[in-house]
Motif scaffolding. Sequence first.
Motif, short mmCIF file in Angstrom:
data_model
loop_
_atom_site.label_atom_id
_atom_site.label_comp_id
_atom_site.label_asym_id
_atom_site.label_seq_id
_atom_site.Cartn_x
_atom_site.Cartn_y
_atom_site.Cartn_z
N PRO A 87 0.49 -10.20 -58.43
CA PRO A 87 1.43 -9.48 -59.02
C PRO A 87 2.81 -9.49 -57.76
O PRO A 87 2.33 -9.07 -56.27
N GLU A 88 3.78 -9.12 -58.21
CA GLU A 88 5.23 -8.39 -57.57
C GLU A 88 6.31 -6.84 -58.13
O GLU A 88 6.38 -6.54 -57.17
N GLY A 184 5.53 -11.53 -61.79
CA GLY A 184 4.77 -11.94 -60.83
C GLY A 184 5.13 -13.02 -60.65
O GLY A 184 6.04 -13.61 -61.33
#
Length: 197
Positions: A87-88, A184
Amino acid sequence: MREIEKHAADGIGRVDYAVASGGGRVVRHSEAYLPKRGGLTAWIPGVDVGAKPEKMLQPSFGEPGQCFAIQGSSGFVEIKLKSGIIPEAVTLEHVSKDVAYDRSTAPKDCLVSGWYEETPGETQSGHAARMALAEFTYDLEKNNVQTFDVSAPDVGVINMIRLDFTSNHGSSQLTCMYRLRVHGHEPVSPGTAGSQA
């Protein structure tokens, strides 16, 4: 032209691994808001109280009331992502102030956590323990679509996400979840790292 292309690309131009049409699904949530009055479901102006939880994983097109309503001013939603990702960022969306009937139902103080939940027969795993990814406040004075970066270092692969909100912007009855997106990238498999398409 760039802004038109960005709008056409789901408004923010980032892949959403939680979108229902791509395989994301709500697996658990706080009690839905279904007010009763005389044995019948009461109508609340501006809120579709019969909406299903998947509503928060679909484009809302900014239409007031097209949300999933959760009982009270705090609660949670848990979402199984399309696939395991690193995840981003997460994006939380509420209705625009230009068309909103009541913005007191917007979530305010939020915590997003993630983990990897294996499916039967699966051997690959990411982080099984739930870890905090981002903590933020949804600000009514900013754009109605707000993206928050993952602040946790070295998260690893997750396929589950949980949004906890401890407050909203004033409504004691309900909190409206318009849309939650998860951004992400999918991990690169060792066998495909050097190959070219």
